[in-house]
Design an enzyme around this catalytic site. Structure first.
Site, short mmCIF file in Angstrom:
data_model
loop_
_atom_site.label_atom_id
_atom_site.label_comp_id
_atom_site.label_asym_id
_atom_site.label_seq_id
_atom_site.Cartn_x
_atom_site.Cartn_y
_atom_site.Cartn_z
N ASP A 1 58.26 62.18 23.91
CA ASP A 1 58.62 63.50 23.37
C ASP A 1 57.36 64.16 22.83
O ASP A 1 56.73 63.65 21.90
CB ASP A 1 59.66 63.32 22.26
CG ASP A 1 60.29 64.64 21.84
OD1 ASP A 1 60.07 65.66 22.51
OD2 ASP A 1 61.03 64.64 20.83
N ASP B 1 59.29 69.14 27.79
CA ASP B 1 58.47 68.37 26.85
C ASP B 1 58.99 66.97 26.54
O ASP B 1 58.49 66.32 25.62
CB ASP B 1 58.31 69.15 25.55
CG ASP B 1 59.63 69.37 24.84
OD1 ASP B 1 60.69 69.30 25.50
OD2 ASP B 1 59.61 69.62 23.62
N GLU B 2 59.98 66.48 27.28
CA GLU B 2 60.43 65.10 27.03
C GLU B 2 61.02 64.48 28.29
O GLU B 2 61.51 65.17 29.17
CB GLU B 2 61.44 65.04 25.88
CG GLU B 2 62.74 65.77 26.14
CD GLU B 2 63.75 65.55 25.02
OE1 GLU B 2 63.85 64.41 24.51
OE2 GLU B 2 64.45 66.52 24.67
#
Length: 347
Positions: A9, A104-105
């Protein structure tokens, strides 16, 4: 074979990209989101801004009220997507089993990876080091035997840290885990759990599956399993899209059902364009009220008609109870049929 799952993350991703590209912003309270005077919403913010209670999904006007010196930036999605592609390229060096959750993860299954002598902990450390070296951004990681534990673990040492839950420590980790941290436990569910004397994972263990299902419906099954650290979901490199939708936040609140109907009809062309002729099997209408509570109403349908829309909207509108509407959305559940059918319009 025991799975080795990593959840990566990025730390305050959009805000961190802006700070990287403009070092003068470092150490300042910044946020990426819409304008405060036009119903904007915060996408993400720096950790300096979070000290003032600013967080994602917060109205920009509220964020500025809490942090008057907040630097609000409009965001550059094309740049974020480019950086995300760089990060995913790094993931690909270690596993073919990568399941992106957003820009983003992502989850990585590194069970078969031989890098770092097969140590998932060292693999996660190396991935984070490569992300920093190649993008200038920090990432946090959770390492665990399943997706649920890995995702929770990635929050433990943020920012720029990682946390490992080994199989023999999983029960102990979940036992002390506040239930409000479980995926799917929102403020209302957390309040209900607390009223029942349930605050930590260990508190669930004395409840049977039948009892939890009676109290919480389908979510009761998830509670039962997560409190025992169970999650058998595999990392899925590609996921079938189950729905298509479009929504809009209004410049001015809507006060009547007729106004909501007009907005819905205005959303239909974009919905139809996104569907691209794919068959569907259900319609859902979403209303968010001025107090930020929201409701959805759904109905079975394989076509869009005025009668169907009005019926579903009427059901949702009845729950307004005098509240004004600030957001209207419509989505469809995609059919499992492989044959593409022409979308039928009867308006």
């Amino acid at each position: 074979m025991q799975r080795k799952i990593i959840h990566i993350d990025m730390d305050a991703f959009y805000a961190s990209v802006e700070i990287r590209d403009n070092p003068e912003l470092r150490g300042k309270a910044i946020a990426v989101g819409g304008k405060a005077d036009s119903r904007g919403v915060i996408s993400t913010c720096s950790y300096e801004a979070r000290k003032y209670g600013v967080h994602s999904a917060m109205p920009s006007a509220e964020a500025v009220r809490r942090c008057p010196h907040l630097i609000l930036l409009p965001g550059r999605m094309s740049v974020y997507k480019e950086v995300s592609a760089q990060i995913r390229a790094i993931f690909a060096r270690y596993s073919d089993l990568v399941e992106p959750l957003s820009l983003d993860e992502a989850y990585l299954d590194v069970t078969e990876c031989q890098a770092c002598h097969g140590s998932a902990t060292l693999i996660a450390e190396q991935i984070r080091a490569e992300i920093l070296a190649e993008t200038g951004l920090t990432a946090s990681a959770g390492v665990a035997p399943n997706k649920f534990l890995a995702k929770i673990a990635s929050e433990e040492n943020k920012p720029n840290g990682q946390y490992v839950v080994t199989p023999d420590k999983a029960a102990e980790f979940v036992s002390a885990l506040p239930l409000r941290k479980l995926p799917g436990v929102g403020p209302r569910t957390a309040e209900k759990l607390e009223q029942m004397g349930l605050q930590y994972g260990r508190d669930i263990l004395s409840w049977s599956l039948a009892e939890l299902s009676e109290k919480f419906g389908k979510f009761g099954h998830s509670l039962y399993q997560r409190a025992r650290g169970i999650d058998e979901r595999p990392v899925q490199p590609s996921r079938v899209r189950k729905s298509v939708g479009v929504e809009t936040t209004l410049a001015q609140d809507l006060r009547t059902e007729a106004q909501c109907s007009a907005v819905l009809n205005g959303l239909l062309p974009e919905l139809i364009q996104r569907l691209r002729g794919r068959p569907f099997k259900g319609l859902t209408i979403k209303l968010k009220f001025h107090d930020f509570q929201q409701t959805t109403a759904a109905g079975q349908a394989d076509r869009i008609s005025a009668d169907i829309l009005d019926s579903i909207l009427h059901t949702a509108w009845q729950r307004a109870a005098g509240r004004r509407v600030r957001l209207v959305g419509i989505s469809v559940s995609l059919s499992e049929e492989t044959q593409i059918k022409q979308l039928s319009l009867d308006l």
